[in-house]
Design a protein around this motif. Structure first.
Motif, short mmCIF file in Angstrom:
data_model
loop_
_atom_site.label_atom_id
_atom_site.label_comp_id
_atom_site.label_asym_id
_atom_site.label_seq_id
_atom_site.Cartn_x
_atom_site.Cartn_y
_atom_site.Cartn_z
N LEU A 84 0.83 -1.20 0.00
CA LEU A 84 0.00 0.00 0.00
C LEU A 84 0.87 1.25 0.00
CD1 LEU A 84 -2.80 1.23 0.08
CD2 LEU A 84 -2.75 1.04 2.56
N GLU A 85 1.94 1.24 0.80
CA GLU A 85 2.84 2.40 0.85
C GLU A 85 3.47 2.66 -0.52
OE1 GLU A 85 5.53 1.33 3.94
OE2 GLU A 85 4.08 1.74 5.53
N ASP A 86 3.89 1.60 -1.20
CA ASP A 86 4.49 1.75 -2.54
C ASP A 86 3.47 2.29 -3.54
OD1 ASP A 86 6.85 0.76 -1.54
OD2 ASP A 86 6.65 -1.22 -2.45
N ALA A 87 2.25 1.80 -3.47
CA ALA A 87 1.21 2.26 -4.40
C ALA A 87 0.90 3.73 -4.18
CB ALA A 87 -0.05 1.42 -4.23
N VAL A 88 0.80 4.15 -2.92
CA VAL A 88 0.52 5.56 -2.62
C VAL A 88 1.69 6.43 -3.05
CG1 VAL A 88 0.15 7.21 -0.74
CG2 VAL A 88 -1.10 5.05 -0.76
N ALA A 89 2.92 5.99 -2.79
CA ALA A 89 4.10 6.76 -3.19
C ALA A 89 4.14 6.94 -4.70
CB ALA A 89 5.36 6.07 -2.69
N GLU A 90 3.86 5.89 -5.45
CA GLU A 90 3.84 5.97 -6.91
C GLU A 90 2.76 6.92 -7.40
OE1 GLU A 90 5.76 4.71 -9.42
OE2 GLU A 90 7.13 4.05 -7.85
N ALA A 91 1.60 6.89 -6.75
CA ALA A 91 0.51 7.79 -7.15
C ALA A 91 0.90 9.25 -6.91
CB ALA A 91 -0.76 7.44 -6.37
N ILE A 92 1.58 9.51 -5.80
CA ILE A 92 2.01 10.88 -5.50
C ILE A 92 3.04 11.34 -6.52
CG2 ILE A 92 3.28 12.30 -3.84
CD1 ILE A 92 1.86 10.62 -1.63
N ILE A 93 3.99 10.48 -6.85
CA ILE A 93 5.00 10.83 -7.84
C ILE A 93 4.36 11.11 -9.20
CG2 ILE A 93 6.94 9.89 -9.18
CD1 ILE A 93 7.80 8.46 -6.57
N ASP A 94 3.41 10.26 -9.60
CA ASP A 94 2.71 10.47 -10.87
C ASP A 94 1.96 11.80 -10.88
OD1 ASP A 94 3.65 8.06 -11.79
OD2 ASP A 94 1.76 6.98 -11.50
N MET A 95 1.33 12.13 -9.75
CA MET A 95 0.58 13.38 -9.66
C MET A 95 1.53 14.58 -9.74
SD MET A 95 -2.15 14.56 -6.73
CE MET A 95 -0.92 14.62 -5.45
N LYS A 96 2.67 14.50 -9.05
CA LYS A 96 3.64 15.59 -9.09
C LYS A 96 4.21 15.76 -10.50
CE LYS A 96 5.23 15.72 -4.33
NZ LYS A 96 6.41 15.61 -3.45
N LEU A 97 4.47 14.66 -11.19
CA LEU A 97 4.97 14.74 -12.55
C LEU A 97 3.94 15.41 -13.46
CD1 LEU A 97 7.09 14.11 -14.70
CD2 LEU A 97 6.07 11.84 -14.93
N GLY A 98 2.69 15.04 -13.31
CA GLY A 98 1.62 15.65 -14.10
C GLY A 98 1.53 17.15 -13.85
N LEU A 99 1.64 17.54 -12.59
CA LEU A 99 1.59 18.97 -12.26
C LEU A 99 2.79 19.71 -12.83
CD1 LEU A 99 0.35 18.76 -8.56
CD2 LEU A 99 -0.95 19.55 -10.54
N ALA A 100 3.96 19.08 -12.78
CA ALA A 100 5.17 19.71 -13.34
C ALA A 100 5.04 19.89 -14.84
CB ALA A 100 6.39 18.88 -12.99
N ILE A 101 4.47 18.89 -15.51
CA ILE A 101 4.28 18.97 -16.96
C ILE A 101 3.31 20.11 -17.29
CG2 ILE A 101 3.27 17.79 -18.95
CD1 ILE A 101 4.45 15.17 -17.78
N GLU A 102 2.20 20.19 -16.54
CA GLU A 102 1.24 21.27 -16.77
C GLU A 102 1.87 22.64 -16.53
OE1 GLU A 102 -2.31 20.74 -14.49
OE2 GLU A 102 -2.83 18.87 -15.50
N GLU A 103 2.66 22.75 -15.48
CA GLU A 103 3.31 24.02 -15.15
C GLU A 103 4.32 24.42 -16.23
OE1 GLU A 103 6.38 25.60 -11.78
OE2 GLU A 103 4.72 24.34 -11.12
N GLY A 104 5.01 23.43 -16.77
CA GLY A 104 6.02 23.72 -17.78
C GLY A 104 5.46 23.96 -19.16
N ASP A 105 4.21 23.58 -19.37
CA ASP A 105 3.58 23.74 -20.69
C ASP A 105 3.05 25.16 -20.83
OD1 ASP A 105 2.52 23.30 -23.18
OD2 ASP A 105 0.79 22.16 -22.46
N VAL A 106 3.94 26.07 -21.24
CA VAL A 106 3.55 27.48 -21.36
C VAL A 106 3.33 27.88 -22.81
CG1 VAL A 106 4.66 28.19 -19.22
CG2 VAL A 106 5.98 28.17 -21.32
N GLY A 107 3.47 26.94 -23.72
CA GLY A 107 3.22 27.23 -25.11
C GLY A 107 4.41 27.80 -25.86
#
Length: 69
Positions: A30-53
């Motif tokens: 469960l800890e590994d699954a939650v950690a992976e989900a958090i990392i995926d979410m942070k990566l998605g947010l970083a991609i959105e933040e970096g996508d400035v066109g």
């Protein structure tokens, strides 16, 4: 091996008990699954933040790569 008919409610109860047992005995899963989900979410947010066109041509990127090598 004897086959037995199991009702939907009985199967649900068995599955809940099995999941609870696995999660209590293997907390790391469960800890590994939650950690992976958090990392995926942070990566998605970083991609959105970096996508400035503001895009750079392929030539510029390749030139930068060649000059740094």
């Amino acid at each position: 091996m004897q086959l037995t008919d199991v009702s939907r409610i009985e199967l649900t109860t068995i599955m809940k008990e099995a999941f609870a047992t696995v999660l209590s005995e293997r907390r790391d899963l469960l800890e590994d699954a939650v950690a992976e989900a958090i990392i995926d979410m942070k990566l998605g947010l970083a991609i959105e933040e970096g996508d400035v066109g503001e895009y750079v041509s392929e030539e510029v990127v390749l030139e930068k790569l060649r000059s740094s090598a």
